[in-house]
Enzyme design. Structure first.
Site, PDB file in Angstrom:
ATOM      1  N   GLU A 191      -6.428  14.229   3.874  1.00 12.76           N
ATOM      2  CA  GLU A 191      -5.318  14.402   2.931  1.00 12.76           C
ATOM      3  C   GLU A 191      -5.843  14.590   1.506  1.00 12.76           C
ATOM      4  OE1 GLU A 191      -1.838  12.074   5.452  1.00 12.76           O
ATOM      5  OE2 GLU A 191      -2.835  10.983   3.849  1.00 12.76           O
ATOM      6  N   THR A 231       0.823  -1.212   0.000  1.00  9.05           N
ATOM      7  CA  THR A 231       0.000   0.000   0.000  1.00  9.05           C
ATOM      8  C   THR A 231       0.857   1.262   0.000  1.00  9.05           C
ATOM      9  OG1 THR A 231      -1.751  -1.144   1.190  1.00  9.05           O
ATOM     10  CG2 THR A 231      -1.796   1.256   1.250  1.00  9.05           C
ATOM     11  N   CYS A 232       1.830   1.326   0.900  1.00  6.83           N
ATOM     12  CA  CYS A 232       2.608   2.554   1.087  1.00  6.83           C
ATOM     13  C   CYS A 232       3.231   3.019  -0.217  1.00  6.83           C
ATOM     14  CB  CYS A 232       3.681   2.325   2.153  1.00  6.83           C
ATOM     15  SG  CYS A 232       4.812   3.704   2.311  1.00  6.83           S
ATOM     16  N   HIS A 287      16.864  30.396  15.177  1.00 12.56           N
ATOM     17  CA  HIS A 287      16.104  31.588  14.839  1.00 12.56           C
ATOM     18  C   HIS A 287      16.391  32.043  13.423  1.00 12.56           C
ATOM     19  CE1 HIS A 287      13.715  35.050  15.850  1.00 12.56           C
ATOM     20  NE2 HIS A 287      14.652  35.840  15.344  1.00 12.56           N
ATOM     21  N   CYS A 292       1.251   6.131   1.186  1.00 10.10           N
ATOM     22  CA  CYS A 292       2.140   7.207   1.630  1.00 10.10           C
ATOM     23  C   CYS A 292       2.890   7.919   0.499  1.00 10.10           C
ATOM     24  CB  CYS A 292       3.195   6.662   2.594  1.00 10.10           C
ATOM     25  SG  CYS A 292       2.663   5.293   3.610  1.00 10.10           S
ATOM     26  N   TYR A 339      -7.291  10.144   8.359  1.00 12.26           N
ATOM     27  CA  TYR A 339      -6.094  10.603   7.648  1.00 12.26           C
ATOM     28  C   TYR A 339      -6.369  10.768   6.148  1.00 12.26           C
ATOM     29  CZ  TYR A 339      -2.745   8.798  11.269  1.00 12.26           C
ATOM     30  OH  TYR A 339      -2.023   8.539  12.391  1.00 12.26           O
ATOM     31  N   GLY A 379     -13.527  11.104   7.910  1.00 13.31           N
ATOM     32  CA  GLY A 379     -12.837  12.127   8.688  1.00 13.31           C
ATOM     33  C   GLY A 379     -11.537  11.617   9.271  1.00 13.31           C
ATOM     34  N   GLU A 404      11.360  26.818  16.790  1.00 18.65           N
ATOM     35  CA  GLU A 404      11.976  27.325  18.023  1.00 18.65           C
ATOM     36  C   GLU A 404      10.916  27.584  19.099  1.00 18.65           C
ATOM     37  OE1 GLU A 404      13.739  31.326  17.884  1.00 18.65           O
ATOM     38  OE2 GLU A 404      12.611  31.702  16.046  1.00 18.65           O
ATOM     39  N   LYS A 441       0.717   9.513  -2.362  1.00 23.82           N
ATOM     40  CA  LYS A 441      -0.062  10.557  -1.673  1.00 23.82           C
ATOM     41  C   LYS A 441       0.787  11.794  -1.431  1.00 23.82           C
ATOM     42  CE  LYS A 441       0.399  10.951   2.355  1.00 23.82           C
ATOM     43  NZ  LYS A 441      -0.185  10.100   3.378  1.00 23.82           N
TER      44      LYS A 441
HETATM   45  P1  NDP Z   1      -9.473   5.936   9.533  1.00 24.28           P
HETATM   46  O1  NDP Z   1      -9.879   4.723  10.240  1.00 24.28           O
HETATM   47  O2  NDP Z   1      -8.349   6.759  10.036  1.00 24.28           O
HETATM   48  O3  NDP Z   1     -10.711   6.907   9.337  1.00 24.28           O
HETATM   49  C1  NDP Z   1     -11.923   6.456   8.832  1.00 24.28           C
HETATM   50  C2  NDP Z   1     -12.904   7.600   8.852  1.00 24.28           C
HETATM   51  O4  NDP Z   1     -14.107   7.207   8.218  1.00 24.28           O
HETATM   52  C3  NDP Z   1     -13.257   8.032  10.263  1.00 24.28           C
HETATM   53  O5  NDP Z   1     -13.453   9.419  10.257  1.00 24.28           O
HETATM   54  C4  NDP Z   1     -14.570   7.292  10.496  1.00 24.28           C
HETATM   55  O6  NDP Z   1     -15.425   7.960  11.389  1.00 24.28           O
HETATM   56  C5  NDP Z   1     -15.178   7.327   9.123  1.00 24.28           C
HETATM   57  N1  NDP Z   1     -16.092   6.211   8.889  1.00 24.28           N
HETATM   58  C6  NDP Z   1     -15.891   4.904   9.180  1.00 24.28           C
HETATM   59  N2  NDP Z   1     -16.934   4.160   8.786  1.00 24.28           N
HETATM   60  C7  NDP Z   1     -17.832   5.015   8.241  1.00 24.28           C
HETATM   61  C8  NDP Z   1     -19.108   4.852   7.663  1.00 24.28           C
HETATM   62  N3  NDP Z   1     -19.661   3.659   7.570  1.00 24.28           N
HETATM   63  N4  NDP Z   1     -19.752   5.940   7.207  1.00 24.28           N
HETATM   64  C9  NDP Z   1     -19.196   7.165   7.301  1.00 24.28           C
HETATM   65  N5  NDP Z   1     -17.985   7.378   7.840  1.00 24.28           N
HETATM   66  C10 NDP Z   1     -17.303   6.319   8.307  1.00 24.28           C
HETATM   67  O7  NDP Z   1      -9.195   5.418   8.069  1.00 24.28           O
HETATM   68  P2  NDP Z   1      -8.496   6.040   6.802  1.00 24.28           P
HETATM   69  O8  NDP Z   1      -9.202   5.386   5.674  1.00 24.28           O
HETATM   70  O9  NDP Z   1      -8.462   7.520   6.835  1.00 24.28           O
HETATM   71  O10 NDP Z   1      -7.008   5.524   6.957  1.00 24.28           O
HETATM   72  C11 NDP Z   1      -6.729   4.126   7.064  1.00 24.28           C
HETATM   73  C12 NDP Z   1      -5.431   3.871   7.792  1.00 24.28           C
HETATM   74  O11 NDP Z   1      -4.336   4.318   7.046  1.00 24.28           O
HETATM   75  C13 NDP Z   1      -5.357   4.523   9.151  1.00 24.28           C
HETATM   76  O12 NDP Z   1      -5.280   3.490  10.096  1.00 24.28           O
HETATM   77  C14 NDP Z   1      -4.102   5.314   9.154  1.00 24.28           C
HETATM   78  O13 NDP Z   1      -3.302   4.939  10.264  1.00 24.28           O
HETATM   79  C15 NDP Z   1      -3.390   4.946   7.872  1.00 24.28           C
HETATM   80  N6  NDP Z   1      -2.941   6.158   7.192  1.00 24.28           N
HETATM   81  C16 NDP Z   1      -1.897   6.875   7.675  1.00 24.28           C
HETATM   82  C17 NDP Z   1      -1.473   8.013   7.041  1.00 24.28           C
HETATM   83  C18 NDP Z   1      -0.362   8.819   7.606  1.00 24.28           C
HETATM   84  O14 NDP Z   1       0.355   8.342   8.468  1.00 24.28           O
HETATM   85  N7  NDP Z   1      -0.211  10.064   7.191  1.00 24.28           N
HETATM   86  C19 NDP Z   1      -2.102   8.482   5.813  1.00 24.28           C
HETATM   87  C20 NDP Z   1      -3.208   7.688   5.398  1.00 24.28           C
HETATM   88  C21 NDP Z   1      -3.588   6.569   6.066  1.00 24.28           C
HETATM   89  P3  NDP Z   1     -15.340   7.784  12.986  1.00 24.28           P
HETATM   90  O15 NDP Z   1     -14.146   8.540  13.446  1.00 24.28           O
HETATM   91  O16 NDP Z   1     -16.631   8.389  13.431  1.00 24.28           O
HETATM   92  O17 NDP Z   1     -15.256   6.315  13.237  1.00 24.28           O
END
Ligand code: NDP
Length: 452
Positions: free
Chosen positions: A181, A42-43, A436, A48, A177, A175, A441, A51
């Site tokens: 992004e 995936t990464c 600075h 990552c 990551y 909502g 800082e 992205k």
């Molecule tokens: P996340 O689990 O982080 O977020 C999922 C989001 O979708 C949450 O806001 C959740 O809401 C919402 N959601 C879940 N189910 C539903 C639904 N049925 N209907 C509507 N909304 C829903 O997943 P991501 O897909 O964003 O990322 C996956 C993984 O990838 C993460 O574990 C992350 O660690 C990793 N990642 C890391 C990155 C980085 O390090 N920069 C970048 C991208 C991914 P709620 O909060 O209410 O549950």
């Protein structure tokens, strides 16, 4: 003693699987790794790396706007999405080759195809059976979407990387990551973006000040960010565009609807039940402190275990497993003080506890918070605020949380993660001389805690 084709058979050549395989080989083990898609997982392919390249692409828009204040006169600007995708794909292909080279150089046997477990020490790939002393599951995850009507019209991050053209209007659902992004990426490249999150505030699990700060900044940069909003169904109109009908009945039109609602472990049809590997309801595989599954010689690392789903964590787990199995040093991966960044615009960097977590864990904490306009924006006039936060346990004076929202937050917090790992106190932060003029800082010059 039984003789096996390999000492270790790894299923999945993503970040964790490749590292575990290479390190095991360097300890002298005979290792094979099977992968059904591109090397790097995936990464490298749909996470990552591509992205971050898209984030770089999207940030130029703001830079061009700011350049005027510094005297630059720029001509007409336009963005060519196919060029970006082609260049990105070229880099990914190069990285696929680098991964192949690393595995080959380490003496790891690469096997292309989908692997299934067919016995406690047996794996089958494309009709060929292999035996191994140990089997490692490093199969990662895959985007997950809710089963609402019309979901087939939507895309996930997997497809977002390969769109033929930049959609003019994008709805991003989620909502986490990935949602924030991609909302930033599409908005930065000029699309109209509506981001829908089902709860009252996105990025659950991050520090509240950072969450509210990012919401403010994203709205200021033009993202139509809506909380307590969620699609009930998606429809395709006669003109080909999409309509997201929200639970409250409101309709939002778009050319693409991106679902970023989490990822599910890729454990279906792996043959796990045939050997009795325990699987949780969400598809993830429970492991012990050393990454052992419920079956003696079958191990699992990375996102499939649903511990902390981050590339560097999977790599760490892979290194630890190689040391445990073949290095003569049983090593349990450590999941404390793991720094992470969200490549939102502006960026988030964070390590340690959030304020809410720190208040729950310790009787008393001191909160140091600073919000300011970066030097760069004194000329551009942008109102964008950089936010920095230190959480200190009052009794020991140890810094237990660092959070930042602002340019280069990931780069800055990576360094501070070393300080947290060393157990640094607030006095040691104070004794550190700043560089600075930088934004960073501020982390060593915050003198007064905010009032309780
Ligand atoms: P996340 O689990 O982080 O977020 C999922 C989001 O979708 C949450 O806001 C959740 O809401 C919402 N959601 C879940 N189910 C539903 C639904 N049925 N209907 C509507 N909304 C829903 O997943 P991501 O897909 O964003 O990322 C996956 C993984 O990838 C993460 O574990 C992350 O660690 C990793 N990642 C890391 C990155 C980085 O390090 N920069 C970048 C991208 C991914 P709620 O909060 O209410 O549950």
């Amino acid at each position: 003693m039984a003789s096996y084709d390999f000492d270790l058979f790894t299923i999945g050549a993503g970040s964790g699987g490749v590292r575990a395989s290479r390190m095991s080989a360097s300890h002298g083990a005979r290792v094979a790794v099977a992968e059904e898609r591109d090397l790097g997982g995936t990464c490298v392919n749909v996470g990552c790396i591509p992205k971050k390249l898209l984030v770089y692409a999207s940030a130029f828009g703001g830079d061009f706007e700011d350049a005027g204040a510094y005297g630059w006169r720029l001509g007409a600007r336009s963005h060519d999405w196919p060029t970006l995708v082609a260049n990105k794909d070229q880099e990914i292909a190069r990285l696929n080759g680098v991964y192949a080279g690393l595995l080959d150089a380490a003496g790891v046997t690469r096997i292309e195809g989908r692997a299934r477990i067919v016995g406690p020490h047996n794996v089958e790939v494309a009709g060929q059976r292999y035996s191994a002393r140990h089997i490692l599951l490093a199969v990662g995850g895959w985007p997950r979407r809710p089963e609402i009507s019309g979901i087939e019209h939507t895309i996930t991050s997997n497809e977002a990387f390969h769109l033929e053209s930049l959609p003019r209007r994008v709805v991003v659902v989620g909502g986490g990551y990935i949602a924030v992004e991609f909302a930033g990426i599409f908005a930065g490249l000029g699309a109209e973006v509506v981001q829908l999150y089902r709860g009252p505030l996105f990025l659950r699990g991050f520090d509240d000040d950072v969450r509210t700060g990012l919401a403010t900044e994203m709205r200021a940069s033009g993202v139509d960010l809506r909380f307590d909003a969620n699609p009930a169904r998606i429809e395709r109109s006669d003109d080909g565009s999409l309509v997201a009908e929200l639970e409250d009945g409101e309709r939002v039109c778009a050319d693409a609807v991106l679902y970023a609602t989490g990822r599910a472990p890729l454990t279906a049809d792996l043959g796990l039940e045939s050997v009795g590997v325990e699987v949780r309801e969400n598809g993830s595989i429970p492991v012990d402190a050393y990454s052992r599954t419920s079956v003696e010689d079958i191990w699992a690392i990375g996102d499939v275990t649903d511990r902390l789903n981050l590339t560097p964590v999977a790599i760490h787990e892979g290194m630890c497993l190689a040391a445990t199995l073949f290095g003569g040093t049983p090593t349990a991966p450590v999941h404390d003080n793991v720094p992470s960044a969200v490549f939102s615009q502006p960026e988030i960097g964070s390590v340690g506890l959030t304020e809410a977590q720190a208040r729950q864990r310790y009787p008393e904490i001191d909160v140091y918070r600073s919000s300011f306009r970066e030097l760069r924006h004194t000329l551009t006039g942008r109102e964008q605020k950089t936010l920095m936060k230190l959480l200190v346990e009052r009794a020991s004076q140890r810094v237990v949380g660092v959070h930042m929202l602002g340019a280069h937050a990931g780069e800055i917090v990576q360094g501070l993660a070393v300080a947290l790992q060393c157990g640094a106190t607030k006095a040691q932060f104070d004794a550190t001389i700043g560089i600075h003029p930088t934004a960073a800082e501020e982390f060593v010059t915050m003198r007064e805690p905010v009032a309780d």
